[in-house]
Motif scaffolding. Structure first.
Motif, short mmCIF file in Angstrom:
data_model
loop_
_atom_site.label_atom_id
_atom_site.label_comp_id
_atom_site.label_asym_id
_atom_site.label_seq_id
_atom_site.Cartn_x
_atom_site.Cartn_y
_atom_site.Cartn_z
N LYS A 101 -9.75 -1.85 1.23
CA LYS A 101 -8.53 -1.10 0.95
C LYS A 101 -8.19 -1.10 -0.53
O LYS A 101 -7.07 -0.77 -0.92
N LYS A 103 -7.77 -3.60 -2.50
CA LYS A 103 -6.92 -4.70 -2.92
C LYS A 103 -7.77 -5.81 -3.53
O LYS A 103 -8.88 -6.08 -3.06
N LYS A 186 -9.37 2.63 -10.37
CA LYS A 186 -7.95 2.73 -9.99
C LYS A 186 -7.09 1.82 -10.85
O LYS A 186 -5.97 2.18 -11.25
N ARG A 190 -3.96 2.85 -13.13
CA ARG A 190 -2.61 2.32 -12.88
C ARG A 190 -2.06 1.61 -14.12
O ARG A 190 -0.87 1.70 -14.42
N CYS A 213 1.67 -2.86 -5.14
CA CYS A 213 1.72 -1.39 -5.05
C CYS A 213 0.93 -0.89 -3.85
O CYS A 213 1.35 0.05 -3.16
N LYS A 214 -0.22 -1.51 -3.58
CA LYS A 214 -1.01 -1.10 -2.42
C LYS A 214 -0.26 -1.40 -1.14
O LYS A 214 -0.23 -0.57 -0.22
N ASP A 215 0.36 -2.57 -1.05
CA ASP A 215 1.12 -2.92 0.15
C ASP A 215 2.33 -2.02 0.35
O ASP A 215 2.73 -1.75 1.49
N ARG A 216 2.91 -1.56 -0.75
CA ARG A 216 4.13 -0.74 -0.66
C ARG A 216 3.83 0.75 -0.73
O ARG A 216 4.74 1.56 -0.84
N ASN A 217 2.52 1.09 -0.71
CA ASN A 217 2.10 2.50 -0.76
C ASN A 217 2.64 3.23 -1.99
O ASN A 217 3.04 4.39 -1.93
N ILE A 218 2.63 2.51 -3.13
CA ILE A 218 3.03 3.12 -4.39
C ILE A 218 1.79 3.73 -5.03
O ILE A 218 0.84 3.02 -5.35
N GLY A 219 1.78 5.04 -5.20
CA GLY A 219 0.60 5.73 -5.67
C GLY A 219 0.29 5.46 -7.13
O GLY A 219 1.12 4.95 -7.89
#
Length: 267
Positions: A101, A103, A186, A190, A213-219
């Motif tokens: 994913k 992470k 990525k 970022r 950011c990945k956990d919170r779906n922040i693009g």
């Protein structure tokens, strides 16, 4: 970016810089950090990682993909020569492990640019304590490029694969391991590369924020990839591959058995 935020929000650039540092420091306490950067060791965690990687190219038993990334730094005052990498600039050689994913599940960011990826891995806790002591369940693997030695838990590609199982293996290996290359890309998008270059001491905190950011779906912010025209080290490794004769024989034999078991088909 801080100047733009200052214009948009009102506080001075110096205030914004101070608040960012204080926020990162506050978020980086060990108990909180462990929630967002942790290596899978339980049967439940490793099984979930295997399933996620299996969905990419059908490669079994993978819980992470590993690579090294050279972060450019200014010449240090002490031991400057040790930080000069193969491309003749000063850097920190950073070992990063991603899950499927994208992470970060493990990172080492304290080795000079002259250090080989394989040496960093050999001295790292993953080798000595996690896999070396059997903390991770059996048949769990990382995928690495040919700059790493083959091990029972670290699968590398064949340099000159034979048609059949070895070619099948290499094809699935490449597609699955590409996660780490895209993951590094990525991170570069970022966080500005220039920020990483100037703030290597904060690199672990950047990885932590990336996972949040990945956990919170922040693009990832749209825009150009801030690479300053530099070549992508993920695509062109800075270290020459180790010669097969230098690899542990046990790891090579294990890889052959693994390939014949899982990739012995005509696809």
């Amino acid at each position: 970016m801080q100047l733009c935020n200052s214009d948009d929000l009102g506080p001075s650039q110096q205030t914004i810089s101070r608040v960012i540092k204080e926020t990162l420091d506050a978020l980086s306490s060990r108990p909180i950090l462990a929630q967002f950067i942790n290596f899978p060791i339980t049967p439940q965690e490793t099984q979930r990682k295997k399933i996620e990687f299996m969905q990419i190219a059908g490669f079994p038993g993978v819980i992470g993909v590993i690579d090294g990334k050279h972060i450019r730094i200014t010449s240090p005052k002490e031991f400057a020569a040790e930080y000069v990498n193969r491309k003749r600039y000063h850097s920190i050689n950073t070992l990063i492990v991603f899950d499927a994913k994208y992470k970060v599940i493990d990172i080492v960011a304290n080795w000079p640019g002259s250090a080989h990826d394989a040496r960093i891995l050999n001295e790292r806790g993953l080798n000595r304590f996690v896999f070396g002591r059997g903390i991770v369940p059996d048949e769990c693997h990382l995928l690495g490029d040919s700059g790493y030695p083959s091990k029972k838990w670290l699968l590398t590609p064949y340099i000159r694969p034979q048609p059949g199982p070895q070619s099948n293996y290499n094809r699935c290996h490449k597609k699955t391991r590409s996660v780490v290359e895209r993951g590094i890309a990525k991170l570069k998008r970022r966080f500005h590369v220039s920020a990483l270059q100037q703030r290597c001491a904060r690199l672990l905190k950047y990885m932590y924020v990336h996972n949040i950011c990945k956990d919170r779906n922040i693009g990832i912010p749209a825009g150009e990839d801030h690479n300053n025209g530099e070549e992508d080290d993920a695509q062109q490794p800075l270290e020459p591959p180790l010669q097969p004769a230098a690899w542990p024989r046990e790891g090579i034999l294990y890889r052959d058995q693994f390939v014949n078991l899982h990739f012995n088909n005509d696809e």
